[in-house]
Design an enzyme around this catalytic site. Sequence first.
Site, short mmCIF file in Angstrom:
data_model
loop_
_atom_site.label_atom_id
_atom_site.label_comp_id
_atom_site.label_asym_id
_atom_site.label_seq_id
_atom_site.Cartn_x
_atom_site.Cartn_y
_atom_site.Cartn_z
N HIS A 27 34.46 11.06 -49.44
CA HIS A 27 34.94 11.44 -48.12
C HIS A 27 36.43 11.71 -48.20
O HIS A 27 37.09 11.41 -49.21
CB HIS A 27 34.65 10.33 -47.09
CG HIS A 27 33.23 10.31 -46.63
ND1 HIS A 27 32.70 11.29 -45.82
CD2 HIS A 27 32.22 9.44 -46.88
CE1 HIS A 27 31.43 11.02 -45.57
NE2 HIS A 27 31.11 9.90 -46.22
N ASP A 30 39.89 17.23 -45.25
CA ASP A 30 38.79 18.11 -44.86
C ASP A 30 39.26 19.47 -44.38
O ASP A 30 38.71 20.50 -44.78
CB ASP A 30 37.98 17.46 -43.74
CG ASP A 30 36.98 16.45 -44.24
OD1 ASP A 30 36.84 16.32 -45.47
OD2 ASP A 30 36.34 15.78 -43.41
#
Length: 423
Positions: free
Chosen positions: A139, A169
């Site tokens: 992540h 991200d």
Amino acid sequence: MTDPMTSRSTGVGPLAGVRVLELAALGPAPFAGMLLADLGADVVRVDRPGGQPMAVPPATDVTNRNKRSVLLDLKAADGKATVLDLAARADVLLEGFRPGVVERLGVGPEAALARNPRLVYGRMTGWGQDGPLAASAGHDIGYLATAGTLGLIGPAGGPPAIPANLLGDYAGGALYLVSGVLAALRHAERTGEGQVVDSAIVDGVAHLGAMLWGLLGAGLWRDARGTNLLDGGCPYYAVYATADGGWMAVGALEERFYAEFARLLPLPADAPDRGDVTRWPELRALIAERFAARSRAAWTALFEGTDACVAPVLSLREAAAHPQLAARGTLVTADGLTQPAPAPRFSRTPGALRRPPAEPGAHTAEVAADWDVAGLRGPGAAGAGDGARQPGGAPAGGGVGGGGGGVGARAGARPDSRETTGS
């Protein structure tokens, strides 16, 4: 006159006419698709029956605005064939699976480019397509940690601070994917040759640090957080608490801006020299004492509109009401959702909000006609034609929060975590 920021017309924006096929995923790949859609591309998202973990309810998933959705089971032979039929008509394909997953599904770059040699095949992962961690789950926080970026953020002597999932991200991931896709599209236009764009969050985040690597090499940056000019170590590039528990952000780097800041605060004539690093702790304590004496609103009224480079630290809802953002329409309300307007802005071909977030499968028949793909009307097209709904109004195949088909989701089964990249 129609507001270009909320127009529902089609074919607007600098990417009007560009067809993008997006295989449903989480995090950066959907954001990349949204950005291309905001700029006018026809983005068709392939959702899969069964849903995906951590899904946002479709009606409020802003990253799926301006897109259309079809439902296809990629585990079924006819579903795979239909994806390749769509890829044959697309300019761009976006996927956010772990390395090797789309190949196992039969819709990888080799198969897609064989059908469409001009295709730009955009791949979004955390670790990249190769390397010892390529197959591992991850992540945003782990990618930032590994790239050395998370260690930059936070106070000296304190723990690293987590910048939501914006830096990895979306900045290091989605925006680099879009940059690569646009460059590859330009190449395809000139040569007729498509290619694969391998966008990894660790690569993008490391690339964002180019200036800092240069400073480090020159001996002008300490490899320790909270000790440098731009990481909170400097007392005139820092945040300070106010009397009412608010915060003010100070960025008075240049001499002339610092002079204005010192005049308005005010700082006494015998305040420590800002250039004397050994006295930075004294200067910080003096500035902190001044800010602690008044409320955030009082300091905002004093500094706003000046060249002191001081601003209140706002929450998301407070930012939406700020006069500067309101004047530019930076945040707009559409379909009952407050959301960012398309960015950047274009003088001749502005982006627009044409469609609300796509419900899974809602546009299957529409896309079948527009893209001339007969397979979308066949057995592999779940809910074809009308965005089929289950009793109670949930979209067909709705997963967590009613979300659409996700990365590695199987119809009626728990999503296979081995297939998802993570955000």
